[in-house]
Design an enzyme around this catalytic site. Structure first.
Site, PDB file in Angstrom:
ATOM      1  N   GLN A 150       0.819  -1.216   0.000  1.00 49.39           N
ATOM      2  CA  GLN A 150       0.000   0.000   0.000  1.00 49.39           C
ATOM      3  C   GLN A 150       0.849   1.260   0.000  1.00 49.39           C
ATOM      4  O   GLN A 150       0.885   1.991  -0.974  1.00 49.39           O
ATOM      5  CB  GLN A 150      -0.965   0.002   1.182  1.00 49.39           C
ATOM      6  CG  GLN A 150      -2.006   1.102   1.077  1.00 49.39           C
ATOM      7  CD  GLN A 150      -3.254   0.809   1.903  1.00 49.39           C
ATOM      8  OE1 GLN A 150      -3.411  -0.263   2.464  1.00 49.39           O
ATOM      9  NE2 GLN A 150      -4.149   1.774   1.969  1.00 49.39           N
ATOM     10  N   ASP A 151       1.552   1.527   1.087  1.00 53.53           N
ATOM     11  CA  ASP A 151       2.432   2.701   1.089  1.00 53.53           C
ATOM     12  C   ASP A 151       3.695   2.382   1.885  1.00 53.53           C
ATOM     13  O   ASP A 151       3.754   1.387   2.599  1.00 53.53           O
ATOM     14  CB  ASP A 151       1.721   3.955   1.616  1.00 53.53           C
ATOM     15  CG  ASP A 151       1.333   3.875   3.076  1.00 53.53           C
ATOM     16  OD1 ASP A 151       1.120   2.752   3.565  1.00 53.53           O
ATOM     17  OD2 ASP A 151       1.236   4.927   3.725  1.00 53.53           O
ATOM     18  N   PRO A 152       4.732   3.217   1.751  1.00 53.62           N
ATOM     19  CA  PRO A 152       6.019   2.901   2.378  1.00 53.62           C
ATOM     20  C   PRO A 152       5.945   2.948   3.906  1.00 53.62           C
ATOM     21  O   PRO A 152       5.088   3.619   4.491  1.00 53.62           O
ATOM     22  CB  PRO A 152       6.953   4.006   1.849  1.00 53.62           C
ATOM     23  CG  PRO A 152       6.264   4.588   0.661  1.00 53.62           C
ATOM     24  CD  PRO A 152       4.801   4.439   0.932  1.00 53.62           C
ATOM     25  N   ILE A 206       1.320   3.573  -3.246  1.00 55.19           N
ATOM     26  CA  ILE A 206       1.748   4.948  -2.969  1.00 55.19           C
ATOM     27  C   ILE A 206       3.261   4.896  -2.785  1.00 55.19           C
ATOM     28  O   ILE A 206       3.755   4.061  -2.036  1.00 55.19           O
ATOM     29  CB  ILE A 206       1.054   5.491  -1.710  1.00 55.19           C
ATOM     30  CG1 ILE A 206      -0.465   5.443  -1.892  1.00 55.19           C
ATOM     31  CG2 ILE A 206       1.513   6.907  -1.392  1.00 55.19           C
ATOM     32  CD1 ILE A 206      -1.246   5.527  -0.594  1.00 55.19           C
ATOM     33  N   ALA A 223       0.368   6.869   5.494  1.00 52.66           N
ATOM     34  CA  ALA A 223      -0.576   7.190   4.410  1.00 52.66           C
ATOM     35  C   ALA A 223      -0.721   8.692   4.162  1.00 52.66           C
ATOM     36  O   ALA A 223      -1.708   9.143   3.584  1.00 52.66           O
ATOM     37  CB  ALA A 223      -1.946   6.576   4.686  1.00 52.66           C
TER      38      ALA A 223
END
Length: 231
Positions: A73-75, A134, A143
């Site tokens: 999803q995101d880092p 993302i 996020a």
């Protein structure tokens, strides 16, 4: 105020991917991502991963070698964690809970001893695109860049790979990743779905056997399977 433009030559991504994604880099949404990024840098906001690693997933995985996409999803948003590869952390960094569960599943599925390092670069170099939806995040704010437009870019990557490649494996873990199934042609590719590997998720990841299923599919379509050990 000086107009912001995109100089494709300066994007820190390897030439094979740069050409493959050239149209995306010239779109309005990507210009907006660049504006947001530069604004944050000008305000001395710390962003992860470092600029030279934002496209690391692409730079370690040659386009012509791609076999598998694992979508995150995101880092990670804490210091020294994000390295531009979904689920991966640099060597000598504590292995996050989700990655611990991934290693447990590797042991259950393929009898691979859990690694002491969470660096998944070896997978990437064999053709595993460890893609976050993302690609950047503000330090200590999970996020925080979800409204920047990165999802449009990563969706385009998935859709373009689906259209222009054949015989890929897409691993979609958790509801967010599963929502991307609509971008993938299941007549050309194998889609493997499971719960997210996070310990907070409902049961359903452990026991999914995605790693052996992926390798069986790769052999079936005449490709060399992935060595899932961590080196």
């Amino acid at each position: 105020m000086k107009e912001i433009t995109i100089n494709i030559d300066k994007i820190k991504i390897n030439d094979d991917w740069k050409e493959f994604l050239r149209d995306e880099f010239q779109k309005k949404y990507f210009l907006e991502i660049k504006k947001q990024y530069l604004n944050a840098i000008n305000q001395n906001i710390i962003i992860y991963p470092p600029a030279n690693l934002i496209f690391n997933a692409f730079n370690l995985c040659p386009l012509k070698e791609i076999k598998i996409v694992i979508l995150g999803q995101d880092p990670y948003h804490q210091e020294n964690q994000a390295m531009g590869l979904s689920f991966s952390v640099p060597k000598n960094v504590k292995i996050p809970p989700s990655l611990n569960n991934i290693f447990k599943e590797l042991q259950n599925d393929l009898n691979i001893t859990p690694a002491k390092s969470g660096d998944l670069s070896f997978w990437a170099k064999q053709g595993v695109l460890l893609l976050n939806s993302i690609l950047s995040v503000e330090a200590n704010k999970a996020a925080s860049h979800s409204s920047w437009g990165w999802q449009e870019f990563s969706d385009a990557v998935i859709h373009k790979l689906s259209n222009e490649k054949s015989g890929l494996v897409f691993m979609l873990w958790g509801n967010y990743a599963k929502s991307k199934e609509i971008l993938i042609d299941n007549t050309k590719h194998l889609i493997l779905k499971a719960a997210h590997p996070s310990p907070l998720a409902r049961t359903g990841f452990l026991g999914c056997k995605h790693f052996s299923k992926a390798n069986e599919f790769l052999k079936k379509v005449g490709k060399i399977p992935i060595d899932w050990k961590i080196v």
